[in-house]
Design an enzyme around this catalytic site. Structure first.
Site, PDB file in Angstrom:
ATOM      1  N   TYR A 143    -107.616  56.026  45.237  1.00  0.00           N
ATOM      2  CA  TYR A 143    -107.182  56.912  44.143  1.00  0.00           C
ATOM      3  C   TYR A 143    -107.089  58.339  44.659  1.00  0.00           C
ATOM      4  CZ  TYR A 143    -107.166  59.553  39.784  1.00  0.00           C
ATOM      5  OH  TYR A 143    -106.828  60.417  38.777  1.00  0.00           O
ATOM      6  N   GLU A 231    -100.909  62.596  40.224  1.00  0.00           N
ATOM      7  CA  GLU A 231    -101.852  61.489  40.310  1.00  0.00           C
ATOM      8  C   GLU A 231    -101.193  60.300  40.996  1.00  0.00           C
ATOM      9  OE1 GLU A 231    -104.990  59.430  37.274  1.00  0.00           O
ATOM     10  OE2 GLU A 231    -102.894  59.392  36.663  1.00  0.00           O
TER      11      GLU A 231
END
Length: 421
Positions: A143, A231
């Site tokens: 992530y 993101e």
């Protein structure tokens, strides 16, 4: 400023203990557009083609993926949870990995259809394009995100060696694996900053120096393009030892539209609340909610106080609408058009405290709006401040049936009562 305004509005709407769905005023672009932008910055992304018709699907498979046995077919909407979503036609899932000869059939079940996910609400969003991507052989998922942090007053990079699921789930399951690296906005990202991020990601097969360069390129994109969020979930490693942005979400600061014209040309109005699109064109600060009392107020603070008092009296606001301190008569007319276009609105509350904004301008706008828009709901008006007597005279002489109020509490009580009839 708009981000702060949305946060304050959100806080004000929790007064009665019931949260309402709201829209945030920031540019969000589709996955295929984000991938194209990242590719321009030298960031590794999967090969992909966005298509909007079956003919384009056929051509893309034939020309862009002639040797691929499997492809990923992704519906393009501005909402998360696509993979677990359901189309209103009954088809399950907005993301599929299929054989090359099945792509046309799967894409046909998505294009032009409404996809409902946990983030769209029951009304769903229309799929105008699907994104055809090469199927990568992933060996590790991580992530990565860059956002703006109030505490450090600058960009903050968030990384986790686990990925592929929501950051909320990651924070709950692996809190010790999440690292945060603040970046000095004046110095920019250093090799040490980027190395710290890569160490937090802990790639298994990707070259460390190459990974550091990828992080620096992502930061460059974030700053140069005025992002509020970048993101990547997952940031993946492939069997060919590459670090790849397998899926990305990018948001951009609306206040930077004047210098990011290329980016803001990518806006997809079909994915946005049409009321907010109309408000933006009229330069009005509007956020659509799901209540029954339409509000038109001058000043963000007064607008939030108005919503609070509506909630206090048992009603729910249908919107946040700040016409500002120098709104023209034309903008007031546009505001009324937006309010009356909402079928859920059962009453309208106009609350003006005239300082810079003059009460007679608001009054003239209300009268002209009534001539152009069929007002089928009661309108409660509270005017105070600059030119208030002229404003009240204009309304009285118009012959309109209005409910007048002496103060804000009286106005909110009358609006709630009118909406319940």
């Amino acid at each position: 400023m708009r981000r702060l305004m949305n946060k304050l509005v959100s806080r004000s709407l929790s007064v009665a203990g019931k949260w309402q769905q709201q829209q945030l005023r920031r540019l969000n672009i589709h996955e295929y557009q984000g991938a194209d932008l990242m590719n321009k910055y030298g960031i590794n992304v999967p090969k992909g083609v966005a298509v909007s018709s079956i003919d384009e699907v056929k051509e893309a498979v034939k020309s862009a993926f002639p040797n691929e046995n499997e492809l990923v077919v992704k519906s393009q909407i501005l909402a998360g949870g696509r993979g677990l979503g359901t189309f209103q036609n009954g088809f399950k899932g907005g993301v599929h990995i299929v054989k090359a000869d099945q792509v046309e059939d799967i894409a046909g079940k998505m294009l032009g259809q409404i996809l409902v996910t946990k983030q769209t609400g029951p009304q769903g969003k229309v799929v105008s394009k699907v994104y055809l991507c090469e199927k990568l052989s992933l060996v590790n998922e991580m992530y990565f995100a860059i956002t703006l942090d109030r505490k450090t007053a600058g960009p903050l990079i968030i990384a986790c060696s686990k990925g592929g699921t929501s950051i909320e789930d990651l924070a709950e399951k692996y809190p010790d694996m999440i690292i945060k690296v603040p970046v000095d906005v004046f110095k920019g990202i250093t090799d040490e900053d980027a190395a710290m991020v890569v160490d937090g990601l802990a790639p298994k097969v990707a070259d460390r120096n190459d990974s550091i360069e990828q992080v620096k390129k992502l930061y460059k994109l974030f700053c140069e393009r005025d992002c509020t969020l970048l993101e990547i979930n997952p940031l993946a490693e492939t069997s060919s030892n590459q670090l790849v942005a397998a899926d990305a979400k990018l948001n951009f600061d609306d206040n930077a539209a004047f210098r990011q014209k290329e980016i803001f040309a990518l806006r997809d109005p079909s994915q946005e609340d049409p009321r907010e699109v109309a408000a933006a064109k009229a330069d009005l600060n509007y956020i659509g909610l799901d209540g029954e009392i339409g509000c038109m107020v001058n000043g963000a603070g007064l607008a939030m106080a108005t919503m609070d008092i509506i909630k206090l009296h048992g009603g729910t606001p249908a919107n946040f609408l700040d016409v500002g301190g120098n709104a023209s008569e034309g903008q007031v007319v546009e505001a009324f058009k937006i309010l009356t276009s909402d079928d859920k609105v059962k009453a309208i509350l106009v609350n003006i405290f005239g300082g810079i904004m003059k009460c007679d301008v608001i009054a003239s706008g209300i009268v002209n709006a009534a001539k152009q828009v069929s007002l089928k709901v009661p309108v409660v008006v509270r005017l105070e401040g600059t030119n208030v007597d002229q404003g009240k005279r204009i309304l009285k002489e118009s012959g309109m049936t209005l409910i007048t109020a002496e103060d804000l509490d009286d106005a909110a009580e009358k609006a709630v009562k009118a909406a319940s009839k």
